[in-house]
Design an enzyme around this catalytic site. Structure first.
Site, PDB file in Angstrom:
ATOM      1  CG  LEU A  33      11.815 -34.327  65.197  1.00  0.00           C
ATOM      2  CD1 LEU A  33      10.847 -35.045  64.254  1.00  0.00           C
ATOM      3  CD2 LEU A  33      11.780 -34.078  66.907  1.00  0.00           C
ATOM      4  CG  HIS A  37      15.021 -33.842  67.971  1.00  0.00           C
ATOM      5  ND1 HIS A  37      14.558 -31.915  67.631  1.00  0.00           N
ATOM      6  CD2 HIS A  37      15.017 -33.517  69.546  1.00  0.00           C
ATOM      7  CE1 HIS A  37      14.144 -31.595  69.034  1.00  0.00           C
ATOM      8  NE2 HIS A  37      14.241 -32.008  69.828  1.00  0.00           N
ATOM      9  CD  GLN A  61       8.886 -30.137  79.356  1.00  0.00           C
ATOM     10  OE1 GLN A  61       8.228 -31.126  79.719  1.00  0.00           O
ATOM     11  NE2 GLN A  61      10.252 -30.079  78.599  1.00  0.00           N
TER      12      GLN A  61
HETATM   13  P1  AMP Z   1      13.166 -31.385  73.283  1.00  0.00           P
HETATM   14  O1  AMP Z   1      12.334 -31.901  71.933  1.00  0.00           O
HETATM   15  O2  AMP Z   1      14.087 -30.305  73.115  1.00  0.00           O
HETATM   16  O3  AMP Z   1      12.247 -31.561  74.480  1.00  0.00           O
HETATM   17  O4  AMP Z   1      14.241 -32.532  73.216  1.00  0.00           O
HETATM   18  C1  AMP Z   1      14.073 -34.111  73.151  1.00  0.00           C
HETATM   19  C2  AMP Z   1      14.857 -34.689  73.580  1.00  0.00           C
HETATM   20  O5  AMP Z   1      16.353 -34.163  72.260  1.00  0.00           O
HETATM   21  C3  AMP Z   1      15.791 -34.283  74.806  1.00  0.00           C
HETATM   22  O6  AMP Z   1      16.016 -35.706  75.444  1.00  0.00           O
HETATM   23  C4  AMP Z   1      17.294 -33.162  74.340  1.00  0.00           C
HETATM   24  O7  AMP Z   1      17.571 -33.590  75.773  1.00  0.00           O
HETATM   25  C5  AMP Z   1      17.629 -34.557  72.890  1.00  0.00           C
HETATM   26  N1  AMP Z   1      18.270 -32.717  72.338  1.00  0.00           N
HETATM   27  C6  AMP Z   1      17.849 -31.962  72.118  1.00  0.00           C
HETATM   28  N2  AMP Z   1      18.800 -30.710  71.644  1.00  0.00           N
HETATM   29  C7  AMP Z   1      19.669 -31.950  71.520  1.00  0.00           C
HETATM   30  C8  AMP Z   1      21.544 -31.528  70.900  1.00  0.00           C
HETATM   31  N3  AMP Z   1      21.071 -30.509  70.211  1.00  0.00           N
HETATM   32  N4  AMP Z   1      21.817 -32.208  71.067  1.00  0.00           N
HETATM   33  C9  AMP Z   1      21.341 -33.893  71.691  1.00  0.00           C
HETATM   34  N5  AMP Z   1      20.348 -33.948  71.802  1.00  0.00           N
HETATM   35  C10 AMP Z   1      19.851 -33.149  72.128  1.00  0.00           C
END
Ligand code: AMP
Length: 282
Positions: A33, A37, A61
């Site tokens: 995180l 996040h 995925q």
């Molecule tokens: P992930 O852990 O990369 O699968 O991301 C989990 C959620 O966090 C997804 O909805 C991503 O789009 C969101 N997320 C990841 N990086 C960012 C960021 N820099 N800004 C906003 N949301 C993010």
């Protein structure tokens, strides 16, 4: 903070919250995180009586096994971050719980998943839609929070929720960036500090195109050339795609019209793949 590793325990807890008249929000993540996040979680905490964060690195995925095996796993740190933020429940099933032997059913997204990431990462969105369905079934949220950084993923999930009558409100949250513009990502930690500096050019290219849009340019080829001029200054970056499309269908367009339009880019630095996007705005 409650910690659940089994879907039925997670579901029982969530149903109990609803029976008590409390609204629930779910923030699906793959862990490691960061402030991106955190931003999703904070929006959820403001909106909902109870917030569930899910942490699961979804093998389905990843079209590249190395990317899966190198994906950071920081469960203790993630648990602490969630606790400190005031998250109510953490759902972190094991891979065996999520995909026990005999698992064989998948959710197949439609045409919105075909271009861009769909071309570069075959089966990626099938994996995303399948795991998010399972996470929604376990957490039973009223609302779920997704980042605009993964804009096509957000569109695939919105479509799936509508098509399958899931009755979950999907909330999109703006991309959180470093001060130099680099979109936060769990994969940034795998960049060298030199690559990290140079990766800030990804956003600068998108901004340069948007400046030109503000000055009246509407042709995709011209807007893409402007971004590519910026990217030409970082020869170690390999551009996988740079595309302009309308937000409602993700089909590339030759010229921007009246509809919401997005420029998205995927860039490789060594073996690390980064994505980013910008919505054209005056
Ligand atoms: P992930 O852990 O990369 O699968 O991301 C989990 C959620 O966090 C997804 O909805 C991503 O789009 C969101 N997320 C990841 N990086 C960012 C960021 N820099 N800004 C906003 N949301 C993010």
């Amino acid at each position: 903070m409650k910690i659940f590793v089994q879907p039925d325990e997670m579901r029982d807890w969530s149903r109990q919250q609803r029976a008590n008249g409390l609204s629930t929000g779910c923030v699906p993540t793959m862990g490691a995180l960061h402030e991106g996040h955190v931003s999703l979680i904070e929006v959820a905490l403001r909106d909902c009586d109870r917030v569930i964060v899910t942490v699961f690195v979804n093998s389905l995925q990843f079209n590249n096994p190395d990317d899966y095996f190198n994906y950071p796993q920081l469960m203790d740190a993630d648990t602490q971050i969630c606790r400190d933020l005031g998250v109510d429940a953490l759902y972190c099933p094991s891979p065996q719980t999520m995909y026990p032997s005999g698992f064989e059913t998948h959710v197949l997204p439609g045409p919105i998943s075909f271009p861009l990431e769909g071309v570069c990462r075959p089966d990626h969105f099938t994996g995303v839609a399948t795991v998010v369905t399972k996470l929604f079934n376990a957490t039973q949220p009223d609302r779920a929070y997704f980042g605009l950084k993964d804009i096509q993923q957000l569109a695939v999930i919105e479509r799936m929720v509508t098509d399958f009558d899931l009755g979950i409100k999907i909330i999109s949250v703006p991309t959180v960036r470093q001060p130099d513009g680099l979109a936060l990502s769990s994969r940034n930690d795998r960049l060298t500090s030199d690559q990290k500096d140079k990766a800030s050019m990804i956003y600068r290219g998108l901004q340069a195109a948007n400046e030109s849009f503000k000055n009246g340019e509407r042709m995709s080829s011209a807007l893409k050339s402007i971004a590519n001029e910026v990217y030409a200054k970082i020869p170690e970056a390999r551009i996988e795609y740079i595309e302009i499309f309308e937000a409602h269908n993700f089909i590339p367009i030759a010229e921007i019209g009246v509809n919401r339009s997005i420029m998205a880019v995927a860039v490789w630095f060594g073996d690390v793949r980064l994505i980013d996007n910008i919505e054209f705005a005056m």
